[in-house]
Each structure stands twice: as C-alpha cells, then as structure tokens.
Design a protein around this motif. Structure first.
Motif, PDB file in Angstrom:
ATOM      1  N   ASP A  42       0.754  -1.053  -0.125  1.00  0.00           N
ATOM      2  CA  ASP A  42       0.172  -0.089  -0.143  1.00  0.00           C
ATOM      3  C   ASP A  42       0.850   1.263   0.048  1.00  0.00           C
ATOM      4  OD1 ASP A  42       1.019  -0.290   2.526  1.00  0.00           O
ATOM      5  OD2 ASP A  42      -0.941   0.189   3.626  1.00  0.00           O
ATOM      6  N   SER A  43       1.999   1.296  -0.561  1.00  0.00           N
ATOM      7  CA  SER A  43       3.027   2.407  -0.293  1.00  0.00           C
ATOM      8  C   SER A  43       2.598   3.465  -0.956  1.00  0.00           C
ATOM      9  CB  SER A  43       4.131   1.907  -1.328  1.00  0.00           C
ATOM     10  OG  SER A  43       5.360   2.741  -1.416  1.00  0.00           O
ATOM     11  N   LEU A  44       2.723   4.698  -0.554  1.00  0.00           N
ATOM     12  CA  LEU A  44       2.224   6.107  -0.893  1.00  0.00           C
ATOM     13  C   LEU A  44       3.430   6.617  -1.754  1.00  0.00           C
ATOM     14  CD1 LEU A  44      -0.055   7.199   1.802  1.00  0.00           C
ATOM     15  CD2 LEU A  44      -0.761   6.369  -0.467  1.00  0.00           C
ATOM     16  N   TRP A  45       3.280   7.320  -3.005  1.00  0.00           N
ATOM     17  CA  TRP A  45       4.120   8.127  -3.784  1.00  0.00           C
ATOM     18  C   TRP A  45       3.690   9.383  -4.227  1.00  0.00           C
ATOM     19  CZ3 TRP A  45       7.109   5.462  -8.131  1.00  0.00           C
ATOM     20  CH2 TRP A  45       8.033   4.462  -7.767  1.00  0.00           C
ATOM     21  N   ARG A  46       4.659  10.279  -4.127  1.00  0.00           N
ATOM     22  CA  ARG A  46       4.490  11.396  -4.955  1.00  0.00           C
ATOM     23  C   ARG A  46       5.633  11.602  -5.922  1.00  0.00           C
ATOM     24  NH1 ARG A  46       6.634  16.151  -5.469  1.00  0.00           N
ATOM     25  NH2 ARG A  46       7.829  16.004  -3.477  1.00  0.00           N
ATOM     26  N   ASN A  47       5.566  11.742  -7.019  1.00  0.00           N
ATOM     27  CA  ASN A  47       6.476  11.790  -8.105  1.00  0.00           C
ATOM     28  C   ASN A  47       6.050  12.833  -8.886  1.00  0.00           C
ATOM     29  OD1 ASN A  47       8.862   9.747  -9.422  1.00  0.00           O
ATOM     30  ND2 ASN A  47       8.067  10.832 -10.825  1.00  0.00           N
ATOM     31  N   ARG A  48       7.019  14.014  -8.582  1.00  0.00           N
ATOM     32  CA  ARG A  48       6.485  15.202  -9.338  1.00  0.00           C
ATOM     33  C   ARG A  48       5.065  15.547  -8.928  1.00  0.00           C
ATOM     34  NH1 ARG A  48      10.270  16.037 -14.313  1.00  0.00           N
ATOM     35  NH2 ARG A  48      11.464  14.030 -14.429  1.00  0.00           N
ATOM     36  N   ASP A  49       4.263  15.821  -9.997  1.00  0.00           N
ATOM     37  CA  ASP A  49       2.848  16.045  -9.715  1.00  0.00           C
ATOM     38  C   ASP A  49       1.961  15.045  -9.681  1.00  0.00           C
ATOM     39  OD1 ASP A  49       3.135  15.368 -12.410  1.00  0.00           O
ATOM     40  OD2 ASP A  49       2.023  17.282 -13.009  1.00  0.00           O
ATOM     41  N   THR A  50       2.496  13.548  -9.678  1.00  0.00           N
ATOM     42  CA  THR A  50       1.630  12.431  -9.910  1.00  0.00           C
ATOM     43  C   THR A  50       1.700  11.748  -8.388  1.00  0.00           C
ATOM     44  OG1 THR A  50       2.482  12.242 -12.147  1.00  0.00           O
ATOM     45  CG2 THR A  50       1.645  10.113 -10.980  1.00  0.00           C
ATOM     46  N   PHE A  51       0.635  11.470  -7.959  1.00  0.00           N
ATOM     47  CA  PHE A  51       0.279  10.530  -6.828  1.00  0.00           C
ATOM     48  C   PHE A  51      -0.032   9.102  -7.111  1.00  0.00           C
ATOM     49  CE2 PHE A  51      -0.196  14.959  -5.792  1.00  0.00           C
ATOM     50  CZ  PHE A  51       0.476  15.076  -4.796  1.00  0.00           C
ATOM     51  N   ALA A 123       9.011  12.639  -4.355  1.00  0.00           N
ATOM     52  CA  ALA A 123      10.239  12.985  -5.157  1.00  0.00           C
ATOM     53  C   ALA A 123       9.956  14.126  -5.849  1.00  0.00           C
ATOM     54  CB  ALA A 123      10.457  11.849  -6.369  1.00  0.00           C
ATOM     55  N   SER A 124      10.748  14.913  -5.958  1.00  0.00           N
ATOM     56  CA  SER A 124      10.862  16.132  -6.422  1.00  0.00           C
ATOM     57  C   SER A 124      12.164  16.200  -7.590  1.00  0.00           C
ATOM     58  CB  SER A 124      10.999  17.435  -5.534  1.00  0.00           C
ATOM     59  OG  SER A 124      10.026  17.583  -4.578  1.00  0.00           O
ATOM     60  N   ILE A 125      11.514  16.408  -8.671  1.00  0.00           N
ATOM     61  CA  ILE A 125      12.525  16.390  -9.885  1.00  0.00           C
ATOM     62  C   ILE A 125      12.340  17.579 -10.794  1.00  0.00           C
ATOM     63  CG2 ILE A 125      13.356  14.662 -11.874  1.00  0.00           C
ATOM     64  CD1 ILE A 125      11.573  12.598 -10.168  1.00  0.00           C
ATOM     65  N   ASP A 126      13.664  18.018 -11.198  1.00  0.00           N
ATOM     66  CA  ASP A 126      13.630  18.824 -12.373  1.00  0.00           C
ATOM     67  C   ASP A 126      14.505  18.413 -13.462  1.00  0.00           C
ATOM     68  OD1 ASP A 126      12.492  21.220 -10.992  1.00  0.00           O
ATOM     69  OD2 ASP A 126      14.126  21.237  -9.872  1.00  0.00           O
ATOM     70  N   ASP A 127      14.117  18.756 -14.839  1.00  0.00           N
ATOM     71  CA  ASP A 127      14.835  18.163 -16.083  1.00  0.00           C
ATOM     72  C   ASP A 127      15.600  19.452 -16.645  1.00  0.00           C
ATOM     73  OD1 ASP A 127      13.348  15.681 -15.850  1.00  0.00           O
ATOM     74  OD2 ASP A 127      11.860  16.402 -16.632  1.00  0.00           O
ATOM     75  N   VAL A 128      16.974  19.037 -17.134  1.00  0.00           N
ATOM     76  CA  VAL A 128      17.680  19.966 -17.777  1.00  0.00           C
ATOM     77  C   VAL A 128      18.077  19.362 -19.041  1.00  0.00           C
ATOM     78  CG1 VAL A 128      19.719  21.368 -17.479  1.00  0.00           C
ATOM     79  CG2 VAL A 128      18.481  20.928 -15.515  1.00  0.00           C
ATOM     80  N   ALA A 129      17.791  19.957 -20.133  1.00  0.00           N
ATOM     81  CA  ALA A 129      18.436  19.592 -21.329  1.00  0.00           C
ATOM     82  C   ALA A 129      19.798  19.618 -21.366  1.00  0.00           C
ATOM     83  CB  ALA A 129      17.728  20.363 -22.778  1.00  0.00           C
TER      84      ALA A 129
END
Length: 153
Positions: A42-51, A123-129
């Motif tokens: 029953d793990s809970l995740w927040r990955n960026r803006d997805t739950f 998780a908070s994540i930023d993408d860089v080209a």
C-alpha cells in the motif's frame, strides 16, 4: 517474492548507504516489477505532480515512465538518515523519442516499515536539456564507484 528487504531500520550510515545503492541498482534494471517489490503493498508516492498508491500503480507508473525516458541511467547519493527515514539526491540521464538528451535532478524522502520495505516516497524532480556530449551517466554504476558522490553539474 520475499516481504522482507534488509537492511532494516533503524538505519546506520553503513546500512543507509547499502539501502541507497540497492535502490539505485534496482531502478537501473528498468524492471517495474523488481522495483515495486521493494515497496509495501500500500506504499504511497508523490513523483513530481503524480500521486501513486500501491504496487500495481507503481508498476504502471514505471512502465509508462520507461517507455518515455529511453536509455535511462541513474545515480543516487545519500543525503541524510534517521531511524526509519532516508533522504537522497539523485540524477539520471535519458533521451526522448526525438533523440533529445536530458539530465533529471531530484531529491527523494523515503520512509520504511520494520521489514525494510519502503512505505512512502516523495520525489521532486527537475529536467535539464543536455547534449549527448554532456552525458556523464552511462549505464549502471560500476561496483568500484558505489558510494561515490555525484557532482552537482
């Protein structure tokens, strides 16, 4: 599939480092079922803006992620730990279907149950080209580099 995932909390520096490396190794397989097995049912995740909740949703999320993020390769680094919690920072590189390369920078907060399964991940994540020439993460980390810090840039 075992429902225990050592090392167990409370974590020491050594066991927290082992937990971080095990997570990095599992994610670098890009096998959603293997990764999901390290989390409580029953793990809970927040990955960026997805739950996400539970292993089935974790598998679906990771399957979709790795269909978009091609040639994904990850490095994780221990940031802090206490009792049943670990904080990590990470970077991974990947390319999209158009061949554009990206480096994703992030921080994760982990909470574990007494069997060593992760029950919460944020998780908070930023993408860089980046250009292909800027790449520095090429596949899973060689054993001789386990525990090495990852550069900021």
């Amino acid at each position: 599939m075992s429902e225990d995932r050592p090392p167990y909390p409370p974590f020491t520096r050594e066991t927290a480092l082992r937990k971080v490396q095990a997570a990095e190794d599992a994610w670098n397989t890009r096998d959603p079922h293997r990764v999901a097995s390290a989390y409580t049912p029953d793990s809970l995740w927040r990955n960026r803006d997805t739950f996400v909740r539970g292993r089935e949703e974790i598998v679906a999320f990771l399957t979709s992620k790795w269909e978009r993020e091609l040639d994904y390769a990850l490095r994780k680094s221990l940031w802090a730990f206490e009792d049943d919690r670990i904080a990590v920072r990470f970077q991974y590189e990947w390319h999209d279907a158009a061949g554009r390369w990206w480096r994703s920078y992030g921080n994760e907060l982990w909470e574990f149950d007494d069997r060593g399964l992760m029950r919460r991940r944020e998780a908070s994540i930023d993408d860089v080209a980046i250009t292909e020439a800027d790449r520095r993460i090429h596949g899973p980390r060689p054993r001789g580099e386990h525990g090495a810090d990852i550069p900021l840039r």
